[in-house]
Structure formats: structure tokens, C-alpha cells
Design a protein around this motif. Structure first.
Motif, PDB file in Angstrom:
ATOM      1  N   LEU A  21       0.842  -1.207   0.000  1.00 32.74           N
ATOM      2  CA  LEU A  21       0.000   0.000   0.000  1.00 32.74           C
ATOM      3  C   LEU A  21       0.877   1.258   0.000  1.00 32.74           C
ATOM      4  N   GLN A  22       1.962   1.199   0.725  1.00 29.65           N
ATOM      5  CA  GLN A  22       2.892   2.343   0.731  1.00 29.65           C
ATOM      6  C   GLN A  22       3.433   2.587  -0.682  1.00 29.65           C
ATOM      7  N   LYS A  23       3.780   1.486  -1.369  1.00 31.56           N
ATOM      8  CA  LYS A  23       4.321   1.653  -2.735  1.00 31.56           C
ATOM      9  C   LYS A  23       3.270   2.247  -3.659  1.00 31.56           C
ATOM     10  N   ARG A  24       2.024   1.777  -3.520  1.00 35.79           N
ATOM     11  CA  ARG A  24       0.964   2.272  -4.403  1.00 35.79           C
ATOM     12  C   ARG A  24       0.603   3.717  -4.123  1.00 35.79           C
ATOM     13  N   ARG A  25       0.491   4.084  -2.850  1.00 34.63           N
ATOM     14  CA  ARG A  25      -0.097   5.378  -2.494  1.00 34.63           C
ATOM     15  C   ARG A  25       0.877   6.367  -1.870  1.00 34.63           C
ATOM     16  N   GLY A 201      -4.436 -13.147  -1.714  1.00 40.39           N
ATOM     17  CA  GLY A 201      -3.345 -12.621  -2.554  1.00 40.39           C
ATOM     18  C   GLY A 201      -3.128 -11.146  -2.256  1.00 40.39           C
ATOM     19  N   VAL A 202      -1.863 -10.747  -2.277  1.00 39.87           N
ATOM     20  CA  VAL A 202      -1.517  -9.398  -1.803  1.00 39.87           C
ATOM     21  C   VAL A 202      -2.268  -8.308  -2.581  1.00 39.87           C
ATOM     22  N   ASP A 203      -2.269  -8.394  -3.919  1.00 35.47           N
ATOM     23  CA  ASP A 203      -2.917  -7.319  -4.690  1.00 35.47           C
ATOM     24  C   ASP A 203      -4.404  -7.235  -4.383  1.00 35.47           C
ATOM     25  N   ASN A 204      -5.045  -8.408  -4.240  1.00 34.72           N
ATOM     26  CA  ASN A 204      -6.486  -8.394  -3.948  1.00 34.72           C
ATOM     27  C   ASN A 204      -6.756  -7.825  -2.560  1.00 34.72           C
ATOM     28  N   ILE A 209      -8.608  -3.143   0.705  1.00 39.13           N
ATOM     29  CA  ILE A 209      -8.352  -2.077   1.690  1.00 39.13           C
ATOM     30  C   ILE A 209      -8.624  -0.706   1.048  1.00 39.13           C
ATOM     31  N   GLU A 210      -8.145  -0.530  -0.170  1.00 42.77           N
ATOM     32  CA  GLU A 210      -8.346   0.779  -0.830  1.00 42.77           C
ATOM     33  C   GLU A 210      -9.835   1.069  -1.026  1.00 42.77           C
ATOM     34  N   HIS A 211     -10.575   0.010  -1.367  1.00 44.41           N
ATOM     35  CA  HIS A 211     -12.012   0.161  -1.581  1.00 44.41           C
ATOM     36  C   HIS A 211     -12.697   0.588  -0.265  1.00 44.41           C
TER      37      HIS A 211
END
Ligand code: AP5
Length: 225
Positions: A21-25, A201-204, A209-211
Motif C-alpha cells: 500500500l505504501q508503494k501504491r499510495r 493474494g496481496v494485490d487483492n 483495503i483501498e475500496h
């Protein structure tokens, strides 16, 4: 920016999803366990006090943790939000965080509980490898590094954590049930708790969480629009 807490037993994937999540956001990932392990490595006074508790799978006393986290949360990068991993872990810690947020007129957006069955937790912890330099997390079967035994991000040699011996893992799971599980009720009573399947799975998991966070923040954004 968002403020979320990831809750879950040892090995449920708090560090892995927080880092994704840190990498994405670009939101700071603040992990009490990583901070403590750094103090142990650097042989600071806090590290020397914390080490015996960590080595046997007990929690480090609240007084030490609260000072350490107050210091970390007052650093500039935490001013606009964070993902908390491993803190709070007792009701006293949760109350202290709540008071701190009230003082600055902020609140948590969500508390995410990662639900993972115990058999899967044991499988994950027995195969986990971590990078002592940058805290990246791997698994020998399901998330291996590209070069055997070496961190993809910084090239350091991967290690097994000190607290991954079977008897210490058992102790950590017991301590989780006794001292951290009560936080599920604490946050459920405040309508902050969201329970999600931590095995998808990590991405899911990160998408979920983002949702959740987007849904929680929607009324706030509508009010301020
Ligand atoms: P800490 O470092 O916080 O450990 P923990 O909570 O026991 O959790 P772990 O880091 O073991 O697991 P995790 O949930 O982060 O899982 P991970 O992402 O690594 O605390 C250590 C010690 O410090 C404590 O025992 C205590 O002494 C002290 N301490 C820390 N905070 C404290 C506090 N607030 N108060 C008092 N004492 C404190 O993933 C595990 C494995 O699963 C990895 O191999 C990964 O590749 C794999 N995996 C992760 N997600 C997935 C997925 N979605 N699918 C498949 N595999 C996955």
C-alpha cells in the motif's frame, strides 16, 4: 491522506500489505516491530530493554512503546497520514492513540483486520525471510526473491527473524489472543473495524483495503466539496 491501522495475528500479512500500500499510495508504513528490531540491532537503550520481551514472544511494555510511537508519529512524514502495522496492540495503546488523534482533531479512517487461519499462519511464518536492511518481506515458496537469499530492493542477505522458532511463534499467537484480540471489540464499538479475508493474494487484499478506505472517506469528501 489516510490513517489506517492493520490488525491481525503474527504472520497475517500486516507488513506485506502495508508495504504494498505504501508503494501504491506513498503513505508512510509505520511498523512498531521494525522500529524495535532496529533499536535491537543498533544496541540502543530501548533495544536492550525490549530484546528479552521480543525474544520470548511477549509484548514490550506499553510505557516503552508509547514513548517510541509518540516520537515516530510526531515526525514530519507522519503529519498527513500513515499505515500503522503492529501498533496499537493493547487496549492501553489504542486509547493512547485515540487521545493523540483527538488532540489534533483527527481520527482513524479505518481499522482493517486481516483474517487468516492458523494453519496458513504457521506455513507463512516458517517460510518467511526478511531483509534486515530495508525490512522487505519474502516467502521461500510463495514470494521468493529473484536471486536466492538476497533482497530484491537492496541486495542485502535475507534472514529468518529471531522470534520465528516454533515455541516463540506459539507464544506470540497466545499473546495475540490475550492482549491484541480485544482490540477487535474496541474498534467494532467505534464502527471503525473492517474484517477482510487475508488469504486472497496481496494485490487483492490491497485492492479491498483501498475500496474500504474510499468508501469511508466518501461522506467526508462530499461534505467538504
Ligand atoms: P511484529 O514485527 O509486529 O510481528 P507480528 O505482529 O507478530 O507480525 P509479523 O511481522 O510476524 O507478521 P505480519 O502480520 O507483518 O506478516 P508478514 O507481512 O511478515 O512484532 C514483533 C515483536 O515486537 C512482538 O512479538 C513484540 O515483542 C514486539 N512489538 C511490536 N509491536 C509492539 C507493540 N505495539 N507493543 C508491544 N510489543 C510490540 O507476512 C508473513 C508471511 O506471509 C511472509 O512470508 C509473506 O510473504 C506472507 N504473506 C503475507 N501476505 C500474504 C498474502 N496475502 N498471501 C500469501 N502470502 C502472504
Amino acid at each position: 491522506m489516510i490513517r489506517i491501522v492493520l490488525l491481525g495475528p503474527p504472520g497475517s500479512g500486516k507488513g506485506t500489505q502495508a508495504s504494498a500500500l505504501q508503494k501504491r499510495r506513498g503513505i508512510p508504513h509505520i511498523a512498531s516491530g521494525d522500529i524495535l528490531r532496529a533499536t535491537v540491532r543498533d544496541d540502543t537503550q530501548l533495544g536492550r530493554q525490549a530484546r528479552p520481551y521480543m525474544d520470548r514472544g511477549d509484548l514490550v511494555p506499553d510505557t516503552l512503546i508509547l514513548d517510541m510511537m509518540a516520537d515516530r508519529l510526531s515526525q514530519p512524514d507522519a503529519g498527513d497520514g500513515y499505515i500503522l502495522d503492529g501498533f496499537p496492540r493493547t487496549v492501553a495503546q489504542a486509547e493512547a492513540l485515540e487521545q493523540r488523534l483527538a488532540q489534533i482533531d483527527r481520527e482513524l479512517d479505518a481499522v482493517i483486520y486481516l483474517r487468516v487461519p492458523e494453519a496458513e499462519i504457521l506455513r507463512r511464518l516458517s517460510g518467511r525471510r526478511t531483509c534486515p536492511a530495508c525490512n522487505a518481506i519474502y516467502h521461500v515458496d510463495t514470494m521468493p526473491p529473484q536471486r536466492h537469499g538476497l533482497c530484491d530492493s537492496c541486495g542485502a542477505e535475507l534472514v529468518q527473524r529471531q522470534d520465528e522458532k516454533p515455541d516463540v511463534i506459539r507464544k506470540r499467537l497466545e499473546v495475540y489472543t490475550e492482549q491484541t484480540q480485544p482490540l477487535l471489540l474496541f474498534y467494532r464499538e467505534r464502527s471503525l473495524l473492517h474484517e477482510i479475508d487475508g488469504t486472497i493474494g496481496v494485490d487483492n487484499v490491497v485492492d479491498t483495503i483501498e475500496h474500504i478506505v474510499a468508501k469511508e472517506r466518501a461522506p467526508v469528501q462530499e461534505q467538504t466539496a
